[in-house]
Design an enzyme around this catalytic site. Sequence first.
Site, short mmCIF file in Angstrom:
data_model
loop_
_atom_site.label_atom_id
_atom_site.label_comp_id
_atom_site.label_asym_id
_atom_site.label_seq_id
_atom_site.Cartn_x
_atom_site.Cartn_y
_atom_site.Cartn_z
N LYS A 1 5.56 3.57 17.03
CA LYS A 1 5.47 2.48 16.04
C LYS A 1 6.66 2.57 15.10
O LYS A 1 6.92 3.62 14.50
CB LYS A 1 4.17 2.58 15.25
N PHE B 1 -1.64 8.22 4.24
CA PHE B 1 -2.41 8.84 5.33
C PHE B 1 -3.65 9.57 4.82
O PHE B 1 -3.90 10.73 5.18
CB PHE B 1 -1.55 9.83 6.13
N ASN C 1 0.83 -1.21 0.00
CA ASN C 1 0.00 0.00 0.00
C ASN C 1 0.86 1.25 0.00
O ASN C 1 1.96 1.27 0.55
CB ASN C 1 -0.98 -0.02 1.19
N ASN D 1 5.06 5.99 3.36
CA ASN D 1 4.31 6.69 2.31
C ASN D 1 4.15 8.19 2.52
O ASN D 1 3.41 8.84 1.80
CB ASN D 1 2.94 6.03 2.15
N THR D 2 4.80 8.74 3.54
CA THR D 2 4.87 10.20 3.69
C THR D 2 6.34 10.56 3.61
O THR D 2 7.13 10.12 4.46
CB THR D 2 4.27 10.64 5.06
N SER E 1 5.66 5.12 8.68
CA SER E 1 5.01 4.87 7.40
C SER E 1 5.97 5.23 6.27
O SER E 1 6.58 6.29 6.29
CB SER E 1 3.74 5.71 7.27
N ASN F 1 5.63 -1.64 11.38
CA ASN F 1 4.88 -1.12 10.24
C ASN F 1 5.22 -1.96 9.00
O ASN F 1 5.88 -3.00 9.11
CB ASN F 1 5.25 0.36 10.04
C1 LIG Z 1 -3.79 -0.53 3.52
C2 LIG Z 1 -2.96 -0.35 4.74
C3 LIG Z 1 -2.95 0.88 5.39
C4 LIG Z 1 -2.19 1.07 6.53
N1 LIG Z 1 -2.22 2.28 7.16
C5 LIG Z 1 -1.52 2.44 8.32
C6 LIG Z 1 -1.61 3.65 9.04
O1 LIG Z 1 -2.32 4.58 8.66
N2 LIG Z 1 -0.87 3.77 10.17
C7 LIG Z 1 -0.09 2.76 10.64
O2 LIG Z 1 0.54 2.91 11.69
N3 LIG Z 1 -0.01 1.58 9.98
C8 LIG Z 1 -0.71 1.40 8.85
N4 LIG Z 1 -0.63 0.22 8.19
C9 LIG Z 1 0.27 -0.84 8.71
C10 LIG Z 1 -0.46 -1.84 9.61
O3 LIG Z 1 -0.99 -1.22 10.75
C11 LIG Z 1 0.51 -2.96 10.04
O4 LIG Z 1 1.54 -2.39 10.81
C12 LIG Z 1 1.13 -3.68 8.86
O5 LIG Z 1 0.21 -3.83 7.81
C13 LIG Z 1 1.64 -5.06 9.25
O6 LIG Z 1 0.59 -5.87 9.74
P1 LIG Z 1 -0.19 -6.94 8.81
O7 LIG Z 1 0.85 -7.78 8.14
O8 LIG Z 1 -1.07 -7.71 9.77
O9 LIG Z 1 -0.98 -6.17 7.84
C14 LIG Z 1 -1.39 0.00 7.04
C15 LIG Z 1 -1.40 -1.24 6.39
C16 LIG Z 1 -2.18 -1.43 5.26
C17 LIG Z 1 -2.18 -2.78 4.58
#
Ligand SMILES: Cc1cc2nc3c(=O)[nH]c(=O)nc-3n(C[C@H](O)[C@H](O)[C@H](O)COP(=O)(O)O)c2cc1C
Length: 359
Positions: free
Chosen positions: A239, A136, A132, A199-200, A197, A268
Amino acid sequence: MSERAGSVPARRSGRSGYERLVRPVLYRLGRGDAEVAHEQTLNGMRLLGRIPAVPALGSRVFGSASARTVFGVRFPSPVGLAAGMDKNGIALRAWPAIGFGFVEVGTVTAHPQPGNERPRLFRLVEHEAVINRMGFNNLGSSALAERLAAYGDLGYPLGISIGKSKITPLEDAVEDYVTSLRRLYRYGDYFAVNVSSPNTPGLRSLQDAGHLRELLTALHTEAAGLTASGLTPKPILVKIAPDLTTSAIDELLQVCTEVGVAGIIATNTTITRPGVSDHPLAAQTGGLSGRPLAEIAAKTISHIHNETGGALPIIGVGGIVDPSDATRLFDAGASLVQVYTGLIYRGPGLIRKINRSLP
Ligand SMILES: Cc1cc2nc3c(=O)[nH]c(=O)nc-3n(C[C@H](O)[C@H](O)[C@H](O)COP(=O)(O)O)c2cc1C
């Protein structure tokens, strides 16, 4: 999207009803745009949460008997929804109905913002992974504060993840985070400072010791002021990215300990592509999550646990797609775990299964 709906090879026999029936339909929505499936799921959850008694009944049936207290907060189950799924908190009544013991909303920023251009969410089905680059997208911390005020007591612990607005220059990042903390302080049971993140632009440089010390000191000073004015003190967690070197993690932990952070959320998404580089979507810019992240997340958690002698609570997140993945993160030293991508591939039954597997 290059993959066909439901084309994941049967890794296990006995797929769930979700995997056989619901997932293929979800994956066809919006001509395969994964974000459309996400929006529909979120909306479905929002509606589910409106049905009286469903949340309470669901949490009784699918929840866990292993409540625990971590950084002073009591969690009815140690399995939570990770940040990013319900960024604006629209379905908060519903998540306990599928067994979640806590939810992290956000990441929210001081200014509302649309995020990156679509498409920005990609499923690597064969790997049970997604990439992804949402960036944000959120309605801002004022809107979230209003919504949380309207909910009243949710009956479970709520984490609130805060980040930096894209339009705010990196040198003004501290004020951006502090503004969101101030607006939301009374509504969160813990706060997650998202400096990881991918992505910023520039955000992850806030993990460097100097920047991080400044940011965390300002947040703790703000929190102390709010507490002095009568609000309950709230734990602040950081995080982190899975892509830091061990020495960078050690420096970060040093700062977190100095400043009095309540815990670490690890991890993350990763900008690396472990084991998926052959996939046609692997070249998409963004953070990778899901199964390929599991091992890195476990290693990171284990390192933090060893380095701090278990003194700093860890929320483990990354690649949990079945109960054994959750067990691995607990064994590595996590006190709580979170799930996001696993929900996309295994559906809501995954949370019930993890809860049932807990000792
Ligand atoms: C579509 C998407 C959006 C995410 N947005 C955020 C976010 O806004 N803030 C954040 O701390 N992590 C964000 N994450 C990361 C997740 O909270 C998590 O740390 C990461 O996906 C690993 O866990 P998973 O393998 O269970 O998905 C996002 C993940 C995905 C897939």
